[in-house]
Design a protein around this motif. Structure first.
Motif, PDB file in Angstrom:
ATOM      1  N   LEU A  77       3.760   0.520 -14.492  1.00 43.44           N
ATOM      2  CA  LEU A  77       4.477  -0.672 -14.938  1.00 43.44           C
ATOM      3  C   LEU A  77       5.372  -1.211 -13.829  1.00 43.44           C
ATOM      4  O   LEU A  77       5.438  -2.428 -13.610  1.00 43.44           O
ATOM      5  CB  LEU A  77       5.305  -0.362 -16.188  1.00 43.44           C
ATOM      6  N   ALA A  78       6.035  -0.334 -13.107  1.00 40.85           N
ATOM      7  CA  ALA A  78       6.895  -0.769 -12.001  1.00 40.85           C
ATOM      8  C   ALA A  78       6.070  -1.480 -10.924  1.00 40.85           C
ATOM      9  O   ALA A  78       6.471  -2.534 -10.425  1.00 40.85           O
ATOM     10  CB  ALA A  78       7.638   0.426 -11.405  1.00 40.85           C
ATOM     11  N   LEU A  79       4.916  -0.906 -10.569  1.00 43.16           N
ATOM     12  CA  LEU A  79       4.049  -1.547  -9.575  1.00 43.16           C
ATOM     13  C   LEU A  79       3.532  -2.892 -10.076  1.00 43.16           C
ATOM     14  O   LEU A  79       3.519  -3.880  -9.351  1.00 43.16           O
ATOM     15  CB  LEU A  79       2.858  -0.652  -9.233  1.00 43.16           C
ATOM     16  N   SER A  80       3.122  -2.918 -11.314  1.00 42.52           N
ATOM     17  CA  SER A  80       2.592  -4.141 -11.899  1.00 42.52           C
ATOM     18  C   SER A  80       3.649  -5.233 -11.956  1.00 42.52           C
ATOM     19  O   SER A  80       3.380  -6.392 -11.619  1.00 42.52           O
ATOM     20  CB  SER A  80       2.065  -3.846 -13.305  1.00 42.52           C
ATOM     21  N   ASN A  81       4.854  -4.885 -12.366  1.00 41.61           N
ATOM     22  CA  ASN A  81       5.937  -5.875 -12.443  1.00 41.61           C
ATOM     23  C   ASN A  81       6.272  -6.436 -11.072  1.00 41.61           C
ATOM     24  O   ASN A  81       6.501  -7.638 -10.917  1.00 41.61           O
ATOM     25  CB  ASN A  81       7.179  -5.270 -13.079  1.00 41.61           C
ATOM     26  N   GLU A 136       0.832  -1.206   0.000  1.00 44.48           N
ATOM     27  CA  GLU A 136       0.000   0.000   0.000  1.00 44.48           C
ATOM     28  C   GLU A 136       0.866   1.256   0.000  1.00 44.48           C
ATOM     29  O   GLU A 136       0.583   2.220  -0.718  1.00 44.48           O
ATOM     30  CB  GLU A 136      -0.932   0.008   1.207  1.00 44.48           C
ATOM     31  N   LYS A 137       1.941   1.243   0.782  1.00 40.71           N
ATOM     32  CA  LYS A 137       2.831   2.403   0.831  1.00 40.71           C
ATOM     33  C   LYS A 137       3.457   2.653  -0.535  1.00 40.71           C
ATOM     34  O   LYS A 137       3.538   3.792  -0.993  1.00 40.71           O
ATOM     35  CB  LYS A 137       3.921   2.216   1.876  1.00 40.71           C
ATOM     36  N   ARG A 138       3.901   1.596  -1.207  1.00 45.17           N
ATOM     37  CA  ARG A 138       4.491   1.763  -2.536  1.00 45.17           C
ATOM     38  C   ARG A 138       3.461   2.314  -3.527  1.00 45.17           C
ATOM     39  O   ARG A 138       3.779   3.150  -4.371  1.00 45.17           O
ATOM     40  CB  ARG A 138       5.070   0.453  -3.033  1.00 45.17           C
ATOM     41  N   ALA A 139       2.233   1.842  -3.428  1.00 49.59           N
ATOM     42  CA  ALA A 139       1.181   2.340  -4.313  1.00 49.59           C
ATOM     43  C   ALA A 139       0.906   3.821  -4.049  1.00 49.59           C
ATOM     44  O   ALA A 139       0.765   4.607  -4.987  1.00 49.59           O
ATOM     45  CB  ALA A 139      -0.088   1.521  -4.132  1.00 49.59           C
TER      46      ALA A 139
END
Length: 63
Positions: free
Chosen positions: A37-41, A16-19
């Protein structure tokens, strides 16, 4: 069991923090495609590793 649950909660909070960081970056002008893309990967890599471990455990014969 409590350890698994606390690890899951820690992982969810981290995700959640990264999002939220990605959203803040996008709002500040970062490239939308790169951030998503970074989150998805990262998400895909994590779940692929879990699936591989499960699959390996399923088909590995005990020695």
């Amino acid at each position: 069991m409590a350890t698994e649950e606390s690890e899951r909660m820690r992982r969810a909070a981290e995700q959640e923090k990264r999002a939220l960081d990605a959203l803040a970056s996008i709002h500040a002008g970062a490239h939308l495609g790169e951030e998503t893309l970074a989150l998805s990967n990262e998400f895909t890599d994590h779940h692929t590793a879990r699936f591989r471990a499960w699959f390996r455990a399923l088909f590995t014969r005990p020695s």
